[in-house]
Design a protein around this motif. Structure first.
Motif, PDB file in Angstrom:
ATOM      1  N   ALA A  73       0.812  -1.221   0.000  1.00 51.26           N
ATOM      2  CA  ALA A  73       0.000   0.000   0.000  1.00 51.26           C
ATOM      3  C   ALA A  73       0.844   1.269   0.000  1.00 51.26           C
ATOM      4  CB  ALA A  73      -0.936   0.003   1.202  1.00 51.26           C
ATOM      5  N   PHE A  74       2.001   1.231   0.682  1.00 55.35           N
ATOM      6  CA  PHE A  74       2.866   2.409   0.820  1.00 55.35           C
ATOM      7  C   PHE A  74       4.302   2.031   0.433  1.00 55.35           C
ATOM      8  CE2 PHE A  74      -0.443   2.614   4.148  1.00 55.35           C
ATOM      9  CZ  PHE A  74      -1.112   3.756   3.750  1.00 55.35           C
ATOM     10  N   PRO A  75       4.562   1.793  -0.855  1.00 59.24           N
ATOM     11  CA  PRO A  75       5.879   1.272  -1.265  1.00 59.24           C
ATOM     12  C   PRO A  75       7.050   2.206  -0.962  1.00 59.24           C
ATOM     13  CG  PRO A  75       4.561   1.853  -3.184  1.00 59.24           C
ATOM     14  CD  PRO A  75       3.666   1.982  -1.986  1.00 59.24           C
ATOM     15  N   ARG A  76       6.818   3.491  -0.835  1.00 61.69           N
ATOM     16  CA  ARG A  76       7.913   4.439  -0.584  1.00 61.69           C
ATOM     17  C   ARG A  76       8.111   4.749   0.896  1.00 61.69           C
ATOM     18  NH1 ARG A  76       8.743   7.843  -5.653  1.00 61.69           N
ATOM     19  NH2 ARG A  76       7.437   6.752  -7.148  1.00 61.69           N
ATOM     20  N   LEU A  77       7.244   4.221   1.738  1.00 61.31           N
ATOM     21  CA  LEU A  77       7.318   4.500   3.172  1.00 61.31           C
ATOM     22  C   LEU A  77       8.321   3.552   3.833  1.00 61.31           C
ATOM     23  CD1 LEU A  77       6.044   6.147   5.520  1.00 61.31           C
ATOM     24  CD2 LEU A  77       4.433   4.263   5.808  1.00 61.31           C
ATOM     25  N   PRO A  78       9.389   4.081   4.435  1.00 60.57           N
ATOM     26  CA  PRO A  78      10.328   3.206   5.141  1.00 60.57           C
ATOM     27  C   PRO A  78       9.597   2.443   6.252  1.00 60.57           C
ATOM     28  CG  PRO A  78      11.242   5.412   4.920  1.00 60.57           C
ATOM     29  CD  PRO A  78       9.791   5.488   4.502  1.00 60.57           C
ATOM     30  N   LEU A  79       9.865   1.156   6.339  1.00 60.08           N
ATOM     31  CA  LEU A  79       9.190   0.294   7.307  1.00 60.08           C
ATOM     32  C   LEU A  79      10.240  -0.357   8.202  1.00 60.08           C
ATOM     33  CD1 LEU A  79       6.455  -1.026   8.152  1.00 60.08           C
ATOM     34  CD2 LEU A  79       6.966  -2.820   6.525  1.00 60.08           C
ATOM     35  N   TYR A  80      10.053  -0.203   9.510  1.00 60.27           N
ATOM     36  CA  TYR A  80      10.980  -0.752  10.487  1.00 60.27           C
ATOM     37  C   TYR A  80      10.203  -1.647  11.438  1.00 60.27           C
ATOM     38  CZ  TYR A  80      13.408   3.422   8.860  1.00 60.27           C
ATOM     39  OH  TYR A  80      13.966   4.394   8.076  1.00 60.27           O
ATOM     40  N   GLN A  81      10.753  -2.817  11.731  1.00 60.58           N
ATOM     41  CA  GLN A  81      10.128  -3.701  12.708  1.00 60.58           C
ATOM     42  C   GLN A  81      10.889  -3.618  14.023  1.00 60.58           C
ATOM     43  OE1 GLN A  81       9.467  -7.468  10.168  1.00 60.58           O
ATOM     44  NE2 GLN A  81       7.843  -7.455  11.704  1.00 60.58           N
ATOM     45  N   VAL A  82      10.141  -3.562  15.127  1.00 59.78           N
ATOM     46  CA  VAL A  82      10.743  -3.517  16.444  1.00 59.78           C
ATOM     47  C   VAL A  82      10.154  -4.625  17.309  1.00 59.78           C
ATOM     48  CG1 VAL A  82      11.222  -1.043  16.358  1.00 59.78           C
ATOM     49  CG2 VAL A  82       9.100  -1.835  17.358  1.00 59.78           C
ATOM     50  N   ASP A  83      10.914  -5.018  18.310  1.00 62.17           N
ATOM     51  CA  ASP A  83      10.478  -6.028  19.262  1.00 62.17           C
ATOM     52  C   ASP A  83       9.312  -5.464  20.072  1.00 62.17           C
ATOM     53  OD1 ASP A  83      10.246  -8.092  21.087  1.00 62.17           O
ATOM     54  OD2 ASP A  83      12.155  -7.686  22.077  1.00 62.17           O
ATOM     55  N   GLU A  84       8.196  -6.177  20.070  1.00 61.47           N
ATOM     56  CA  GLU A  84       7.042  -5.665  20.811  1.00 61.47           C
ATOM     57  C   GLU A  84       6.851  -6.345  22.154  1.00 61.47           C
ATOM     58  OE1 GLU A  84       2.944  -7.593  19.462  1.00 61.47           O
ATOM     59  OE2 GLU A  84       3.835  -6.437  17.861  1.00 61.47           O
TER      60      GLU A  84
END
Length: 138
Positions: A73-84
């Motif tokens: 949906a947002f190909p240009r949006l940087p995506l970061y995963q963090v420990d939840e």
């Protein structure tokens, strides 16, 4: 507020997903608990005209499926995963900081009080704050 200083936090879940828009200094702009079904439609309404500088995604339940949806949906949006891990407990503490107990409840330790609403949106805030504080990404 400049969109460059806003981050989208997403705490994915099976039935409901927390979403939060957080300023670059960690300040909550707004948060909500959105249905996981048709999440992207609800997210677009939640964001309105704001365009975040990045998306911080929790690495727990349904995160891989959510990551795929967000990237599409947002190909240009940087995506970061963090420990939840522990983010729900931190969100409950944040709830009481934002909405201190009133009346007789203020006499009790908050650890004895139940949070009166879902804190998934606040858990998304916690995820962004962790990212901003630690830059601990996967």
């Amino acid at each position: 507020m400049s969109s460059e200083s806003l981050y989208l936090g997403v705490d994915p879940g099976r039935d409901k997903t927390g979403a939060a828009l957080v300023a670059g200094d960690g300040t909550l702009v707004r948060q909500a608990v959105l249905p996981t079904i048709r999440f992207l439609e609800h997210l677009r309404d939640f964001l309105g005209s704001d365009v975040p500088a990045g998306c911080i995604l929790g690495d727990g339940t349904t995160s891989q499926a959510m990551k795929g949806q967000l990237e599409e949906a947002f190909p240009r949006l940087p995506l970061y995963q963090v420990d939840e891990y522990g983010s729900t407990q931190e969100a409950k503490k944040l709830y009481w900081q934002l909405y201190p107990p009133r009346g007789w409840k203020r006499l009790l330790p908050v650890s004895l009080l139940d949070v009166p609403s879902a804190v998934d949106g606040l858990a998304a805030v916690v995820l962004v704050q962790r990212y901003l504080r630690d830059k601990s990404v996967k």
